[in-house]
Every structure is written in structure tokens, then in C-alpha cells.
Design an enzyme around this catalytic site. Structure first.
Site, PDB file in Angstrom:
ATOM      1  N   THR A 227      72.118  93.682  40.245  1.00  0.00           N
ATOM      2  CA  THR A 227      71.420  92.540  39.643  1.00  0.00           C
ATOM      3  C   THR A 227      70.089  92.396  40.368  1.00  0.00           C
ATOM      4  OG1 THR A 227      73.420  91.374  38.985  1.00  0.00           O
ATOM      5  CG2 THR A 227      71.505  90.010  39.484  1.00  0.00           C
ATOM      6  N   ILE A 256      79.685  85.152  30.138  1.00  0.00           N
ATOM      7  CA  ILE A 256      78.358  84.779  30.638  1.00  0.00           C
ATOM      8  C   ILE A 256      78.506  84.497  32.127  1.00  0.00           C
ATOM      9  CG2 ILE A 256      76.503  83.061  30.501  1.00  0.00           C
ATOM     10  CD1 ILE A 256      77.303  82.727  27.511  1.00  0.00           C
ATOM     11  N   GLY A 257      77.664  85.117  32.930  1.00  0.00           N
ATOM     12  CA  GLY A 257      77.768  84.965  34.379  1.00  0.00           C
ATOM     13  C   GLY A 257      76.843  83.893  34.915  1.00  0.00           C
TER      14      GLY A 257
HETATM   15  N1  ASP Z   1      76.088  87.808  39.634  1.00  0.00           N
HETATM   16  C1  ASP Z   1      76.197  88.847  38.633  1.00  0.00           C
HETATM   17  C2  ASP Z   1      77.264  88.469  37.651  1.00  0.00           C
HETATM   18  O1  ASP Z   1      78.311  88.040  38.073  1.00  0.00           O
HETATM   19  C3  ASP Z   1      76.494  90.179  39.211  1.00  0.00           C
HETATM   20  C4  ASP Z   1      75.701  90.565  40.433  1.00  0.00           C
HETATM   21  O2  ASP Z   1      74.886  89.821  40.926  1.00  0.00           O
HETATM   22  O3  ASP Z   1      75.884  91.673  40.950  1.00  0.00           O
HETATM   23  O4  ASP Z   1      77.067  88.656  36.480  1.00  0.00           O
END
Ligand code: ASP
EC number: 3.4.19.5
Length: 368
Positions: A227, A256-257
Site C-alpha cells: 500500500t 472496503i479497507g
Molecule cells: N491497509 C491495507 C488494507 O487493509 C493494506 C496495507 O496497508 O497493506 O487494505
């Protein structure tokens, strides 16, 4: 603006004093001395991350490290040029993030991971730290080449009364605004497809006690590591933050994250700090992690380093893998993480040299 020689001292401070094993108390003391001393304002500063995760040193031979360092440097330079020309922090963070979205190494844009159904579902958010907290966010995208530009377009559009657009209507909006639209196949990359297939084999049914169950080694290995995010302060003291992702490898379609959620993945407030996060999204959502960094500064009077480190350490206690980057209006910053590594870097306009890191012997604000 501080002079170059002052900057050298500041950079030296970050490079030497924040190296591992330095106690947190000592870090804070030094930071406070700096903040209260003649070097009060470090000037325009850009900090970026390319994701935190369980990257293992043995999997990163020098050639591979170099590839990451080059991409991180390219991203820093793109934002730096804007800040150097007196441009805004929002333009700088967008430019920095776009570079990483276009690079297949990172889990955002071109290098996004796949959902369990074999699709790419991209999401992003961006925020400015001025008093009304302008923000824009997007999710469930399959065709928008640069999700961060869609988020920025939403933020800046005087006719769009909303902060957060998702799915096909968000894509229609992007098309109407003449943003670059690509075929969904553009996001396909071999290494992510392989991760998708390997992940399918390892997939376990969810535990009914998932809140108390720490992620297994396999689950940590399946983490995306990539990310991307950027936080900058410009010459006007305005902070902007941006985050973009493909999400978690083999996430449920439609999941959705934290990344597009304001306060969870992205936050900016000129009076405290700007923050962008990476890690287990569900933890970021449940704990409102990135806004918490600013809240600690606001109500506990912590400096940006202590606030960021405390939040990341708290996440470790409850089993959440997390990394954040945070910058205050004076250009003080922190890049703590509780995972094995985090792609990250910073550049100050007064110095003009990109600094990039992956592992904790390079730069780490957490003593262990
Ligand atoms: N925070 C992101 C998610 O959970 C993944 C990441 O940051 O690596 O979608």
C-alpha cells in the site's frame, strides 16, 4: 526556512539518533529540543511509504533492494520538485503517490493484489489539513488508472458535495472528469496473480474468535506489503496526506479497507499532523489508528514522534500489524512500524536528497 547547514544537523539527527536501540525517551527529548530551538521550522518536507509487512531480509538481495529504493526515490523526487517550486502539499502527495501507483512493485494502481474472485479492486483517499479538513476518497475501482487522482478530483470539485465515491458510479464520475481510464486487464501482473493463487491454497476458514486470534505466519506472509502513501507539508505550513491501495491479497470481493476511510487510513490536520497508514486494515478501522496519532498530539500534547510510535506500539499489543508515516507543520516526522519492514523515505526541500529505507537497521523509530 532553515539554512542548509541547519538542515544537515537535522538530517544527521534523524539518520543517527533515530537509529534502532535509541530509547524512546531520548528520541522525544531530542525532538523537543529541536522543536524549541533555533531550528524550529524544517520547511517543506515529504515523507512516503510503500507498505509495511512481513518482508524478510533474505528475500531482498541488493538488486531487489535497489529496485525498491529507485522507485521510492522517483516518488520522492516527483513530490520534491513540486514543493521546491513553491507548489502545494496536495499536489506533492498526489505526484508522489501516482509514481508508486504506476510502479508494479507496489500494491496500488498497476501492482494491485487480487480479490478472492480474481479481480483488482482499488481504493484511495486524500486530505488537506486546513480547518475544514477537505477530503476525497474512492473505492471498488476496476478501471481508474490513478485512484489518488480521482480522490483529489473529488476533493477539489466545487460541484461534488461528497467526500467518498465508490464502484461503477465513481468510475463514471472519473470518466466524466476525463481522468485516465484503463481496461481492467491493465492491473494484471504475474507476481500478484501468483500471490493470489498461492493465497487460495493457504486460505483458512475464519476463526469465530478472530478478535483474539493473532494472524498466523501464513496469513502474515499473504499480506500485501505495498500500500502506498505520502504526507507533505508545504511552504505555507499546509499539510496534505494521501493513501492508495489494492487492499489485502485475496480479500473478499466488495471488502472496503481502511485506506479510503478518512481517519482510518488517511488524516491531515495542520495543527497536529498528517498521517498515512499501512497494515491490517481491519485494525486501522476498528481503532481509527491514523487519526489517533493527531488526537494524541492534540489532547495529550505529545510530539509527532511519540504520538506515532505510541499508536503503532499499541497496535502491536493487540496483534495489529501497522506502520504509519506522520509529519507535523514544522516538518518533524516519524515513520514507525511494528512489522519486519516498511518501504519508506523522506526528502526535505532545504536538503534536496531523497532518503529511502526498508528494514529497521536503516532507520527505525521503535526501539526493541
Ligand atoms: N491497509 C491495507 C488494507 O487493509 C493494506 C496495507 O496497508 O497493506 O487494505
Amino acid at each position: 526556512m532553515v539554512t542548509v547547514s541547519c538542515m544537515a544537523a537535522v538530517v544527521d539527527f534523524f539518520d543517527k539518533k533515530f537509529v534502532r536501540k535509541v530509547s524512546r525517551t531520548k528520541e522525544s527529548k531530542n525532538l523537543n529540543e529541536l522543536k524549541n530551538g533555533p531550528n524550529l521550522n524544517h520547511g517543506p518536507t515529504l515523507v512516503i511509504h510503500g507498505g509495511a509487512g512481513t518482508m524478510r531480509r533474505k528475500d531482498y538481495p541488493p538488486e531487489k533492494r535497489r529496485e525498491y529504493f529507485q522507485s521510492l526515490e522517483e516518488s520522492l523526487i516527483a513530490g520534491y520538485k513540486i514543493l521546491l517550486d513553491g507548489g502545494s502539499s496536495i499536489d506533492a502527495v498526489e505526484a508522489a503517490v501516482r509514481i508508486m501507483e504506476d510502479c508494479p512493485l507496489f500494491n496500488a494502481g498497476k501492482g494491485s493484489v487480487f480479490t478472492i474472485g480474481g479481480k483488482n479492486e482499488l481504493e484511495s483517499s486524500i486530505m488537506i489539513g486546513t480547518p475544514l479538513h477537505p477530503a476525497g476518497a474512492s473505492t471498488l475501482l476496476h478501471t481508474v488508472k490513478n485512484p489518488i487522482t480521482l480522490a483529489k478530483t473529488i476533493l477539489l470539485d466545487p460541484e461534488c458535495r461528497y467526500v467518498f465515491l465508490g464502484g461503477s458510479e465513481a468510475e463514471k464520475y472519473a470518466k466524466d472528469k476525463e481522468l485516465e481510464i484503463v481496461d481492467p486487464g491493465y492491473f494484471w501482473t504475474e507476481h500478484r496473480w501468483r500471490q493470489h493463487l498461492e493465497g487460495l491454497e493457504k486460505q483458512k476458514p475464519a476463526s469465530s474468535d478472530f478478535l483474539n486470534t493473532l494472524p498466523s505466519k501464513d496469513e502474515l506472509d499473504a499480506n500485501p506489503k505495498g500500500t502506498v502513501g505520502a504526507v507533505a507539508v508545504d511552504k505555507y505550513g499546509i499539510i496534505a496526506s494521501a493513501t492508495s491501495t489494492g487492499g489485502l491479497n485475496n480479500k473478499k470481493d466488495g471488502r472496503i479497507g481502511d485506506t479510503p476511510l478518512i481517519g482510518c487510513g488517511t488524516w491531515a490536520d495542520n495543527e497536529t499532523c498528517g498521517v498515512s497508514g499501512t497494515g491490517n486494515g481491519e485494525f486501522f478501522i476498528r481503532f481509527g489508528i491514523v487519526q489517533d496519532v493527531a488526537t494524541r498530539m492534540k489532547y495529550l500534547g505529545e510530539n509527532v514522534v511519540d504520538a506515532a510510535v505510541n499508536v503503532v506500539e499499541d497496535m502491536k499489543k493487540v496483534g495489529g500489524e501497522a506502520g504509519v508515516i506522520a509529519v507535523d507543520k514544522y516538518g518533524n516526522f516519524a515513520m514507525p512500524y511494528n512489522s519486519l519492514g516498511m518501504y519508506r523515505g523522506y526528502i526535505r526541500v532545504a536538503e534536496g536528497i531523497p532518503h529511502t529505507f526498508i528494514f529497521d537497521d536503516e532507520l527505525n523509530l521503535i526501539s526493541d
